[in-house]
Scaffold this motif. Sequence first.
Motif, mmCIF file in Angstrom:
data_model
loop_
_atom_site.group_PDB
_atom_site.id
_atom_site.type_symbol
_atom_site.label_atom_id
_atom_site.label_comp_id
_atom_site.label_asym_id
_atom_site.label_seq_id
_atom_site.Cartn_x
_atom_site.Cartn_y
_atom_site.Cartn_z
ATOM 1 N N SER A 117 0.821 -1.207 0.000
ATOM 2 C CA SER A 117 0.000 0.000 0.000
ATOM 3 C C SER A 117 0.861 1.266 0.000
ATOM 4 N N PHE A 118 0.353 2.295 -0.632
ATOM 5 C CA PHE A 118 1.051 3.581 -0.686
ATOM 6 C C PHE A 118 0.041 4.684 -0.911
ATOM 7 N N GLU A 119 0.425 5.888 -0.560
ATOM 8 C CA GLU A 119 -0.348 7.091 -0.860
ATOM 9 C C GLU A 119 0.539 8.001 -1.679
ATOM 10 N N THR A 120 0.121 8.299 -2.893
ATOM 11 C CA THR A 120 0.967 9.090 -3.775
ATOM 12 C C THR A 120 1.336 10.431 -3.143
ATOM 13 N N GLY A 121 2.607 10.779 -3.218
ATOM 14 C CA GLY A 121 3.094 12.030 -2.649
ATOM 15 C C GLY A 121 3.391 11.973 -1.172
ATOM 16 N N ASN A 122 3.061 10.849 -0.518
ATOM 17 C CA ASN A 122 3.355 10.673 0.908
ATOM 18 C C ASN A 122 4.548 9.735 1.030
ATOM 19 N N TYR A 123 5.673 10.289 1.483
ATOM 20 C CA TYR A 123 6.914 9.514 1.542
ATOM 21 C C TYR A 123 7.292 9.142 2.970
ATOM 22 N N GLY A 124 6.310 9.155 3.851
ATOM 23 C CA GLY A 124 6.568 8.810 5.245
ATOM 24 C C GLY A 124 6.957 10.026 6.069
ATOM 25 N N LYS A 125 7.067 9.808 7.365
ATOM 26 C CA LYS A 125 7.399 10.919 8.271
ATOM 27 C C LYS A 125 8.763 11.524 7.964
ATOM 28 N N ASP A 126 9.701 10.669 7.554
ATOM 29 C CA ASP A 126 11.063 11.149 7.283
ATOM 30 C C ASP A 126 11.322 11.376 5.799
ATOM 31 N N ASN A 127 10.266 11.310 4.960
ATOM 32 C CA ASN A 127 10.419 11.497 3.512
ATOM 33 C C ASN A 127 11.526 10.604 2.955
ATOM 34 N N THR A 128 11.383 9.322 3.168
ATOM 35 C CA THR A 128 12.445 8.377 2.836
ATOM 36 C C THR A 128 12.614 8.204 1.327
ATOM 37 N N ILE A 129 13.849 8.042 0.908
ATOM 38 C CA ILE A 129 14.159 7.785 -0.493
ATOM 39 C C ILE A 129 13.585 6.438 -0.920
ATOM 40 N N LYS A 130 13.535 5.484 0.003
ATOM 41 C CA LYS A 130 13.001 4.160 -0.314
ATOM 42 C C LYS A 130 11.542 4.257 -0.763
ATOM 43 N N GLN A 131 10.733 5.038 -0.044
ATOM 44 C CA GLN A 131 9.323 5.195 -0.406
ATOM 45 C C GLN A 131 9.189 5.957 -1.726
ATOM 46 N N TRP A 132 10.074 6.947 -1.924
ATOM 47 C CA TRP A 132 10.070 7.680 -3.189
ATOM 48 C C TRP A 132 10.407 6.747 -4.350
ATOM 49 N N ALA A 133 11.427 5.904 -4.184
ATOM 50 C CA ALA A 133 11.833 4.981 -5.243
ATOM 51 C C ALA A 133 10.713 3.987 -5.563
ATOM 52 N N TYR A 134 10.005 3.551 -4.529
ATOM 53 C CA TYR A 134 8.887 2.626 -4.727
ATOM 54 C C TYR A 134 7.778 3.291 -5.541
ATOM 55 N N GLN A 135 7.441 4.524 -5.181
ATOM 56 C CA GLN A 135 6.411 5.240 -5.927
ATOM 57 C C GLN A 135 6.875 5.582 -7.341
ATOM 58 N N LEU A 136 8.164 5.862 -7.499
ATOM 59 C CA LEU A 136 8.707 6.128 -8.830
ATOM 60 C C LEU A 136 8.572 4.900 -9.722
ATOM 61 N N ALA A 137 8.891 3.719 -9.172
ATOM 62 C CA ALA A 137 8.777 2.487 -9.945
ATOM 63 C C ALA A 137 7.330 2.243 -10.376
ATOM 64 N N ILE A 138 6.391 2.491 -9.465
ATOM 65 C CA ILE A 138 4.975 2.328 -9.802
ATOM 66 C C ILE A 138 4.571 3.311 -10.890
ATOM 67 N N TRP A 139 5.017 4.570 -10.757
ATOM 68 C CA TRP A 139 4.657 5.585 -11.740
ATOM 69 C C TRP A 139 5.229 5.265 -13.117
ATOM 70 N N VAL A 140 6.475 4.797 -13.158
ATOM 71 C CA VAL A 140 7.082 4.421 -14.437
ATOM 72 C C VAL A 140 6.302 3.270 -15.072
ATOM 73 N N GLY A 141 5.900 2.303 -14.252
ATOM 74 C CA GLY A 141 5.092 1.203 -14.770
ATOM 75 C C GLY A 141 3.762 1.686 -15.327
ATOM 76 N N ILE A 142 3.125 2.625 -14.629
ATOM 77 C CA ILE A 142 1.859 3.191 -15.090
ATOM 78 C C ILE A 142 2.050 3.903 -16.423
ATOM 79 N N VAL A 143 3.107 4.684 -16.526
ATOM 80 C CA VAL A 143 3.382 5.423 -17.771
ATOM 81 C C VAL A 143 3.603 4.457 -18.926
ATOM 82 N N LEU A 144 4.353 3.384 -18.699
ATOM 83 C CA LEU A 144 4.631 2.417 -19.763
ATOM 84 C C LEU A 144 3.357 1.709 -20.213
ATOM 85 N N ILE A 145 2.512 1.319 -19.257
ATOM 86 C CA ILE A 145 1.255 0.664 -19.608
ATOM 87 C C ILE A 145 0.368 1.595 -20.429
#
Length: 238
Positions: A117-145
């Motif tokens: 689960s994720f909420e777009t634009g919400n990267y956690g309390k510490d704005n983690t790069i890990k959450q950003w990378a996860y959302q980036l991967a999802i977004w890239v997949g969406i764009v490709l589809i």
Amino acid sequence: FYTSYVDTCQLLDGFGVLVQFLLGCVCFFTLVIKKLTDRNKRTWFIWLMDSSKQIFGQGIIHVYNMSSALFTVYLSNLFPCRYYLIFMVTDLFILTYSCCLLLQLFQKMFSYCPLLSFETGNYGKDNTIKQWAYQLAIWVGIVLIAKTSVLLINLCFMHFFNYVGAVILYSFRDYPEIELIIVMIVVPSFVNIIQFWWTDCFIQQQQTSAAKACASLSTISTFESQSDESRKTLELYN
């Protein structure tokens, strides 16, 4: 008549590369202006994380459009600028809306699995790069589809779109550099300003009513709001 003239516009010569660089600058400053005028006040770091997802996705779309236009020309022996113009227009009307739908669909589907689960634009309390990378991967997949689906539509109506592009660009048949400016700057700037602005509305965290209103142009959100109203009506009736 319109398709009989020789289109001398080239996407990848020196002038074409310069034009593409200028287009990239227009897209970047569009996001900066959106940040400064947005009612949803994000920090510059959050804005950078949101915008970088768009930039990655738009970079993929740009390469996709360039290669698709050249590949279509190779298959049909037609003209790249015509197809690039059509790809940009279909991106605005079909691709952006499809990405909005798919993003909301993925959020809804993944909400049933805590690990995904994720909420777009919400990267956690510490704005983690890990959450950003996860959302980036999802977004890239969406764009490709979405982009692959749009490309299939373009290929199905290849000759019709060739005619439309030829009619639009016919007046500039003797001025290839002006034609290139129209195809690579004027139309893409108009398309990308709207596309980047709208995408930023639904790719960021939906914190304010203004942001929610901006991102509510999908049937999923409309369907969910109607379902909520129906449930409330049934509860009152019972």
